[in-house]
Design an enzyme around this catalytic site. Structure first.
Site, PDB file in Angstrom:
ATOM      1  CG  LEU A  10      -6.737   3.498  -9.381  1.00  0.00           C
ATOM      2  CD1 LEU A  10      -7.344   2.804  -8.170  1.00  0.00           C
ATOM      3  CD2 LEU A  10      -7.754   3.602 -10.503  1.00  0.00           C
ATOM      4  CG  HIS A  11      -7.045  10.630 -10.491  1.00  0.00           C
ATOM      5  ND1 HIS A  11      -6.175  11.552 -11.029  1.00  0.00           N
ATOM      6  CD2 HIS A  11      -7.895  10.273 -11.484  1.00  0.00           C
ATOM      7  CE1 HIS A  11      -6.486  11.751 -12.286  1.00  0.00           C
ATOM      8  NE2 HIS A  11      -7.527  10.991 -12.599  1.00  0.00           N
ATOM      9  CG  ASP A  12      -2.339   8.972  -3.780  1.00  0.00           C
ATOM     10  OD1 ASP A  12      -3.038   8.119  -3.198  1.00  0.00           O
ATOM     11  OD2 ASP A  12      -1.232   9.353  -3.349  1.00  0.00           O
ATOM     12  CG  ASP A  13      -9.677  11.337  -3.678  1.00  0.00           C
ATOM     13  OD1 ASP A  13     -10.560  10.531  -3.291  1.00  0.00           O
ATOM     14  OD2 ASP A  13      -9.754  12.565  -3.494  1.00  0.00           O
TER      15      ASP A  13
END
Length: 110
Positions: A10-13
């Site tokens: 996943l996008h690391d957000d």
């Protein structure tokens, strides 16, 4: 019965990760039907930070190729996939267009 393990990032957000988790608490019925209708009998997704790990157990009628073809012709599944792609990102080793990557089994305790 066959077992497959797959991974994607996943996008690391933190906000996106929380939203991704929330979407998986209410997966659309059409998506669930596409999964069970393909021969998949069990599916689990685990997350550590931004890394996802999926375990799929499928009967002998299942094939990734047939599922991909059916999903490509299902507008609701395509809508879901496009939505999920906002949260997901390809693994560094992925070829263009590849999402979930099939993992190799390297150990089993019996």
């Amino acid at each position: 019965m066959k077992k497959y393990c797959l991974t994607i990032d996943l996008h690391d957000d933190p906000g996106l990760i929380a939203a991704y988790d929330d979407w998986h608490k209410k997966v659309w019925p059409e998506v669930l039907q596409s999964i069970t209708g393909s021969g998949i009998e069990s599916m689990e997704i685990y997350r550590f930070a931004s890394r996802l790990f999926m375990i799929v157990e499928a009967n002998d009628s299942f094939s990734f190729e047939a599922k991909a073809k059916a999903d490509a012709n299902n507008p609701k599944v395509q809508e879901w996939e496009n939505l999920m792609w906002k949260f997901q990102k390809p693994m560094p080793q992925a070829k263009p267009g590849e999402k979930w990557m099939l993992m190799d089994k390297i150990f089993e305790l019996k």
